[in-house]
Design an enzyme around this catalytic site. Structure first.
Site, mmCIF file in Angstrom:
data_model
loop_
_atom_site.group_PDB
_atom_site.id
_atom_site.type_symbol
_atom_site.label_atom_id
_atom_site.label_comp_id
_atom_site.label_asym_id
_atom_site.label_seq_id
_atom_site.Cartn_x
_atom_site.Cartn_y
_atom_site.Cartn_z
ATOM 1 N N GLY A 1 35.326 1.193 -8.528
ATOM 2 C CA GLY A 1 35.056 1.720 -9.875
ATOM 3 C C GLY A 1 36.343 1.770 -10.685
ATOM 4 O O GLY A 1 37.417 2.006 -10.133
ATOM 5 N N GLY B 1 37.877 2.432 -0.165
ATOM 6 C CA GLY B 1 37.121 1.258 0.287
ATOM 7 C C GLY B 1 37.900 -0.030 0.090
ATOM 8 O O GLY B 1 38.066 -0.833 1.024
ATOM 9 N N ILE C 1 39.241 8.394 -10.143
ATOM 10 C CA ILE C 1 39.239 9.590 -10.990
ATOM 11 C C ILE C 1 38.900 10.820 -10.144
ATOM 12 O O ILE C 1 39.191 11.935 -10.528
ATOM 13 C CB ILE C 1 38.259 9.483 -12.186
ATOM 14 C CG1 ILE C 1 36.800 9.404 -11.728
ATOM 15 C CG2 ILE C 1 38.612 8.341 -13.098
ATOM 16 C CD1 ILE C 1 35.812 9.758 -12.833
ATOM 17 N N ASP C 2 38.263 10.594 -8.973
ATOM 18 C CA ASP C 2 37.835 11.729 -8.140
ATOM 19 C C ASP C 2 39.004 12.446 -7.452
ATOM 20 O O ASP C 2 38.835 13.551 -6.951
ATOM 21 C CB ASP C 2 36.850 11.258 -7.066
ATOM 22 C CG ASP C 2 35.495 10.878 -7.639
ATOM 23 O OD1 ASP C 2 35.333 10.965 -8.867
ATOM 24 O OD2 ASP C 2 34.611 10.491 -6.860
ATOM 25 N N ARG D 1 32.050 12.679 -6.028
ATOM 26 C CA ARG D 1 31.070 12.322 -4.984
ATOM 27 C C ARG D 1 31.160 13.218 -3.771
ATOM 28 O O ARG D 1 30.198 13.835 -3.355
ATOM 29 C CB ARG D 1 31.426 10.905 -4.517
ATOM 30 C CG ARG D 1 30.455 9.879 -4.806
ATOM 31 C CD ARG D 1 30.841 8.595 -4.163
ATOM 32 N NE ARG D 1 29.710 8.127 -3.419
ATOM 33 C CZ ARG D 1 28.587 7.708 -3.966
ATOM 34 N NH1 ARG D 1 28.448 7.684 -5.263
ATOM 35 N NH2 ARG D 1 27.592 7.307 -3.220
ATOM 36 N N ARG E 1 20.331 24.135 -20.909
ATOM 37 C CA ARG E 1 20.386 22.689 -21.185
ATOM 38 C C ARG E 1 21.425 22.081 -20.258
ATOM 39 O O ARG E 1 22.382 22.753 -19.861
ATOM 40 C CB ARG E 1 20.826 22.424 -22.625
ATOM 41 C CG ARG E 1 19.892 22.960 -23.685
ATOM 42 C CD ARG E 1 18.651 22.091 -23.831
ATOM 43 N NE ARG E 1 17.887 22.470 -25.008
ATOM 44 C CZ ARG E 1 16.959 23.431 -25.034
ATOM 45 N NH1 ARG E 1 16.688 24.117 -23.942
ATOM 46 N NH2 ARG E 1 16.309 23.697 -26.151
ATOM 47 N N LEU F 1 31.588 8.363 -19.102
ATOM 48 C CA LEU F 1 32.533 8.690 -20.182
ATOM 49 C C LEU F 1 33.849 9.154 -19.574
ATOM 50 O O LEU F 1 34.920 8.956 -20.144
ATOM 51 C CB LEU F 1 31.955 9.807 -21.063
ATOM 52 C CG LEU F 1 30.768 9.411 -21.945
ATOM 53 C CD1 LEU F 1 30.105 10.640 -22.535
ATOM 54 C CD2 LEU F 1 31.244 8.483 -23.052
HETATM 55 O O1 F6P Z 1 34.606 7.077 -7.252
HETATM 56 C C1 F6P Z 1 34.524 7.431 -8.572
HETATM 57 C C2 F6P Z 1 33.127 7.575 -9.028
HETATM 58 O O2 F6P Z 1 33.340 7.886 -10.339
HETATM 59 C C3 F6P Z 1 32.253 8.611 -8.312
HETATM 60 O O3 F6P Z 1 32.490 9.925 -8.681
HETATM 61 C C4 F6P Z 1 30.872 8.141 -8.673
HETATM 62 O O4 F6P Z 1 29.918 8.583 -7.747
HETATM 63 C C5 F6P Z 1 31.031 6.670 -8.630
HETATM 64 O O5 F6P Z 1 32.361 6.387 -8.980
HETATM 65 C C6 F6P Z 1 30.069 5.932 -9.523
HETATM 66 O O6 F6P Z 1 30.383 4.586 -9.532
HETATM 67 P P1 F6P Z 1 29.510 3.399 -10.178
HETATM 68 O O7 F6P Z 1 28.620 3.981 -11.192
HETATM 69 O O8 F6P Z 1 30.514 2.485 -10.747
HETATM 70 O O9 F6P Z 1 28.764 2.796 -9.039
#
Ligand code: F6P
Length: 361
Positions: A15, A118, A140-141, A185, A279, A286
């Site tokens: 990502g 990965g 970003i995580d 995640r 809500r 984003l």
């Molecule tokens: O690893 C970063 C991350 O933003 C996770 O928090 C999220 O679950 C994942 O990527 C989503 O990735 P994509 O939508 O690109 O499959």
């Protein structure tokens, strides 16, 4: 004696994260200054599988990209050469040998691989098959072990904090509970940092399974002393103590499951159990877009320059890392398959508890 590095392949995998272009720029600038050529590999390892998807990466290509989100090289989280998606009944094929052959044919001496756990794991397997490489940690995580920080995290947190600030005013005006779902995640770093920075009342993270009644208690308590609104920040990977994570799309052989839905679920549960209007907002991708913050630009630049330096020293199979205040390199073996989780008894969570933030436990 190790062979002098004269030609480097550069790729970005997994990502995207704000700061990828800043790393690419720093690699190209540092390498060029040392008389090293760079080759850009498109869409992660695809550029090694299909050499026609690679091109000389020069100073001209990196001019003006420091402030840009995304990656000029493209990326994918489906391009594992050891299990590459194909249309045959097997579903995947092993292209790792082909990558090693093409690496030689392209006249490359080493790779700089910018990616998460990965992507770095894949690169490490290629390293074991004779492809020298240095990794740069990206997500970003912020959940990669052995580095205090990954670039992209600060930008994501700044964006989420701004969103929480905006939600505060409307929550207060309508006396509502606003639930904000952020990425994360396996680790709750974005939720924790943006929640603390944005003044959240409840923060729910994967590391602390929550009890909905505790969340409701916290909201009611606020009502009692006159705060008729609440802000709940929830990481996408958070789950109730008696339930599972919310999965939006199931995983496949070459793709992880897609998370999403916990914000909506929480908001419904809160409305039903507290009687208060609620809500939810999902910040989603984003958080991955836009211009990197100054902090991320600096970190990404340090990582990129250090990766070239490490290759010149003859290092391989390592990842550059921030061990404040220094940039160092660590063996990739030490990071693959591990997750840097939020320490549940650490200072950040304790700070949150001291100031009355509920963690749902
Ligand atoms: O690893 C970063 C991350 O933003 C996770 O928090 C999220 O679950 C994942 O990527 C989503 O990735 P994509 O939508 O690109 O499959």
């Amino acid at each position: 004696m190790t062979k002098a590095v004269k030609r480097i392949g550069v790729l970005t995998g997994g990502g995207d994260a704000p700061g990828l272009n800043a790393v690419i720029r720093a690699v190209v600038k540092s390498a060029t200054n040392e008389g090293i050529e760079c080759v850009g590999l498109e869409d992660s390892f695809d550029g090694l599988i299909y050499p026609e998807r690679s091109w000389p990466l020069t100073l001209k290509h990196v001019t003006g990209i420091l402030r840009l989100g995304g990656t000029i090289l493209g990326t994918t989280n489906r391009g594992n050469p050891f299990a590459y998606p194909v249309t045959t009944p097997e579903g995947t094929a092993d292209y790792s040998e082909l990558c090693c052959e093409n690496f030689k044919k392209m006249g490359l001496d080493a790779l700089i691989v910018i990616g998460g756990d990965g992507t770095l794991g894949i690169a490490y397997e290629l390293h074991k098959r004779g492809v020298p490489m240095v990794g740069v940690p990206k997500t970003i995580d912020n959940d990669i072990v052995e580095t205090t920080m990954t670039f992209g995290f600060d930008t994501a947190v700044s964006f989420a904090t701004d969103a929480i600030d905006r939600l505060h005013t409307t929550a207060e005006a309508h006396h509502r509970v606003m639930v904000v779902e952020v990425m994360g995640r396996y680790a709750g770093w974005i939720a924790l940092y943006s929640g603390i920075a944005g003044g959240a009342d409840v923060i729910l993270i994967p590391e602390i399974p929550y009890d909905i009644t505790k969340v409701i208690d916290r909201i009611r308590e606020r009502d009692k002393w006159g705060a008729r609104f609440s802000i709940v920040v929830v990481a996408e990977g958070a789950r109730p103590s008696d339930g599972a994570r919310e999965v939006a799309v199931a995983g496949t052989a070459d793709r992880m499951e897609r998370l999403g839905g916990i914000g909506a679920k929480l908001s419904q549960d809160i409305e039903r159990l507290s009687g208060k209007e609620s809500r939810h907002v999902v910040l989603g991708h984003l958080q991955r877009g836009g211009s990197p913050t100054a902090y991320d630009r600096v970190l990404a630049t340090r990582f990129g320059a250090y990766a070239v330096e490490a290759l010149q020293r003859g290092e391989s199979g390592v990842m550059v890392a921030l061990k404040s205040p220094d940039i160092v390199s660590v063996p990739i073996e030490a990071i693959v398959g591990r997750t840097r989780n939020v320490p549940v008894d650490g200072d950040l969570v304790r700070t949150g508890r001291h100031i009355g933030i509920g963690f749902g436990d």
